[in-house]
Design a protein around this motif. Structure first.
Motif, PDB file in Angstrom:
ATOM      1  N   GLU A   1      14.120 -10.725  78.706  1.00 43.60           N
ATOM      2  CA  GLU A   1      14.062 -10.371  80.123  1.00 43.60           C
ATOM      3  C   GLU A   1      12.732  -9.746  80.543  1.00 43.60           C
ATOM      4  O   GLU A   1      12.548  -9.428  81.715  1.00 43.60           O
TER       5      GLU A   1
ATOM      6  N   ALA B   1      14.645 -15.594  82.933  1.00 39.30           N
ATOM      7  CA  ALA B   1      15.123 -14.287  83.411  1.00 39.30           C
ATOM      8  C   ALA B   1      13.968 -13.324  83.584  1.00 39.30           C
ATOM      9  O   ALA B   1      13.941 -12.527  84.534  1.00 39.30           O
TER      10      ALA B   1
ATOM     11  N   ASN C   1      21.779  -6.929  85.614  1.00 35.58           N
ATOM     12  CA  ASN C   1      22.020  -8.277  85.066  1.00 35.58           C
ATOM     13  C   ASN C   1      23.482  -8.579  84.783  1.00 35.58           C
ATOM     14  O   ASN C   1      23.784  -9.626  84.201  1.00 35.58           O
TER      15      ASN C   1
ATOM     16  N   TYR D   1      20.376 -14.407  87.807  1.00 32.92           N
ATOM     17  CA  TYR D   1      20.328 -13.942  86.419  1.00 32.92           C
ATOM     18  C   TYR D   1      21.251 -12.748  86.176  1.00 32.92           C
ATOM     19  O   TYR D   1      20.940 -11.833  85.431  1.00 32.92           O
TER      20      TYR D   1
END
Length: 530
Positions: free
Chosen positions: A114, A133, A205, A260
């Motif tokens: 991420e 992401a 997330n 995401y």
């Protein structure tokens, strides 16, 4: 990612300058009328490393958004264009060709799943990440580096400048969640999507959807249709309730994935089950269905632990839910089962957890599961208080020491439905009053005695909806606390400082106003004068 060794000192300097009202622009272009670029150090969540340098980049009518030739990168590019086009009035074409402008680049570097790197200078802005992401999270940072008016849906005068320098960033915890209770009051697909967009701005997330409770069952189950049609027909206070068809639930899941976020559905059990018990008499030990419930008491309902039909029912529900949930987890609740004996609770959890595994999912449950036998890989969600008994905390710590991961959601820190003050018109106060500083000013890594730091999977902010009915109610209770939740989940512990954070938080106020988010103007935060 280990923070840059100068990060805390640099961030502190930037933020103290902001608090003093000094300009933070580094190597900026000649002053222009209209909004100015936000400094690199003003972002929430605080990045791992911030290095201001050089002149800014200015988005113009000729700017392109250049992406790698992959569907995922193009999707992020189109998302960014969708944010920027209304306010700038610029075409901002998304292309795989050319040079300069805004570049979204996938690279096999050391960014994690991420993380990202953002480089800004006179020739353009480049966001580099290992996975899509990371690109998406980098785009959220870019949004915050632009003037707040970029969030408006009509053309604004600009200029649209991005401060020069480099941000290197990746999250502290992999699980950064928010929960929306759609059982006490039902929220439509459009309302849930709106909340998803708000969560995405701060790099949350995970969306945990509380889909069943005493007051309503909110997801269609083909093999037990009355759960939704009857059990979902009301809500707190006696409204008409509602439920999601499978197609509607899948639309929420798809939309979350485009931002995401992973959806974690919860079917609460063995307590908090009156809506199910009212729908099917055979789920009750005496075979008699209770009436639907529209109050707010807890702890009075329980599935019948000895009956085989209970597990046939749960097998069907979990099977159907797992089939439309691409994410890793199913949450099985497990809290406030006051009408279930301890022995029955343990027997129940021993039978249900393998059902979840049978359908390819990992168990999440409220932390009471640590009093039973959490299966390998299960996550326990802690919702206790600072003053929860030492024995209960020790039980959770022992499970963590034995391999159970923890999601931290302490109710007197992170429950977004707690009142800010006695005068807050919405919310509850059973866990105490939770002002913005109290919500932010603690360290998840050191919160529970005896819990290894490696056992903390992350954090989550639940929003229970006994008093929450409209989008405006969600906004008022989530903002300004939600960004602090996100920061505790994302940012290095070394960046956590209330006095610096409150200055960054104040700068978000005009952004929320531009987005139409009505927030609580806490007196603890030095909000700009309107």
């Amino acid at each position: 990612m280990r923070p840059h060794h100068r990060t805390p000192r640099l961030l502190g300097t930037l933020l103290l300058m902001a608090a003093a009202g000094l300009s933070l622009a580094v190597g900026s272009a000649p002053a222009a009328t209209g909004p100015v670029a936000e400094p690199l150090g003003r972002v929430i969540p605080a990045p791992a490393s911030v290095e201001p340098a050089g002149s800014p980049y200015r988005i113009t009518r000729g700017t392109h958004i250049r992406v790698d030739d992959s569907p995922a990168a193009r999707q992020v590019g189109e998302y960014l264009a969708g944010v920027l086009r209304p306010s700038t009035g610029y075409p901002l074409p998304v292309t795989t060709h050319g040079s300069g402008g805004i570049r979204l680049r996938l690279d096999g570097g050391r960014f994690g799943d991420e993380g990202y790197r953002l480089d800004s200078g006179p020739s353009g802005v480049t966001i580099t990440a290992r996975k899509p992401a990371g690109l998406f999270h980098g785009v959220q940072t870019l949004r915050q580096l632009l003037p707040a008016s970029v969030e408006k849906k009509t053309a604004q005068p600009g200029p649209w400048t991005v401060a020069g320098g480099t941000i290197k960033d990746s999250p502290r915890y992999a699980y950064r969640g928010a929960m929306l209770d759609v059982s006490r009051h039902f929220f439509t697909v459009a309302q849930v999507k709106r909340y998803i967009d708000e969560l995405a701005l701060y790099k949350i997330n995970t969306l945990h959807l509380h889909l069943s409770d005493d007051q309503g069952w909110r997801i269609a189950v083909d093999s037990w249709p009355r759960l939704a049609t009857y059990g979902g027909s009301t809500e707190v206070g006696g409204g008409e309730g509602g439920h999601y068809t499978k197609a509607q639930y899948q639309e929420i899941v798809r939309y979350a994935a485009s931002r995401y976020l992973e959806v974690v559905p919860e079917i609460d059990m063995p307590g908090h089950t009156n809506a199910a018990l009212a729908s099917y008499p055979e789920l009750n030990c005496d075979g008699v269905a209770p009436p639907l419930y529209t109050g707010t008491d807890v702890g009075f309902s329980s599935l019948c632990v000895p009956k085989q039909v209970t597990y046939d029912f749960l097998d069907d529900v979990i099977r159907e839910l797992a089939a439309i949930t691409p994410g890793r987890y199913i949450h099985i609740g497990g809290d406030e089962a006051h009408s279930t004996s301890h022995d029955d609770y343990v027997k129940f959890m021993d039978r249900v957890q393998p059902i979840v595994a049978k359908y390819g999912k990992t168990v999440i449950a409220w932390h009471q599961i640590t009093g039973a036998h959490p299966v390998k890989g299960a996550l326990a969600q802690y919702w206790g208080l600072d003053d929860t008994s030492a024995a209960e905390k020790a039980q959770v710590a022992k499970a963590a020491q034995n391999g159970t991961g923890l999601i931290l959601s302490p109710a007197d820190r992170f429950y977004l439905d707690m009142k800010y003050t006695e005068d807050t018109p919405l919310g509850q106060d059973w866990a105490g009053l939770v002002e913005v500083q109290r919500s932010y000013d603690w360290d998840p890594g050191a919160y529970l005695p005896g819990v290894p730091a490696s056992a903390i999977a992350g954090v989550e902010a639940p929003l229970w909806t006994e008093t929450i009915v409209r989008n405006a109610d969600i906004d008022y209770m989530a903002f300004p606390r939600l960004p602090g939740v996100a920061e505790l989940g994302w940012s290095p512990a070394s960046t956590h400082d209330w006095n610096a954070y409150r200055v960054r938080l104040a700068a978000q106020g005009p952004r929320w106003e531009a987005m139409g988010i009505g927030y609580y103007r806490s007196p603890q935060v030095p909000w700009p004068t309107r």
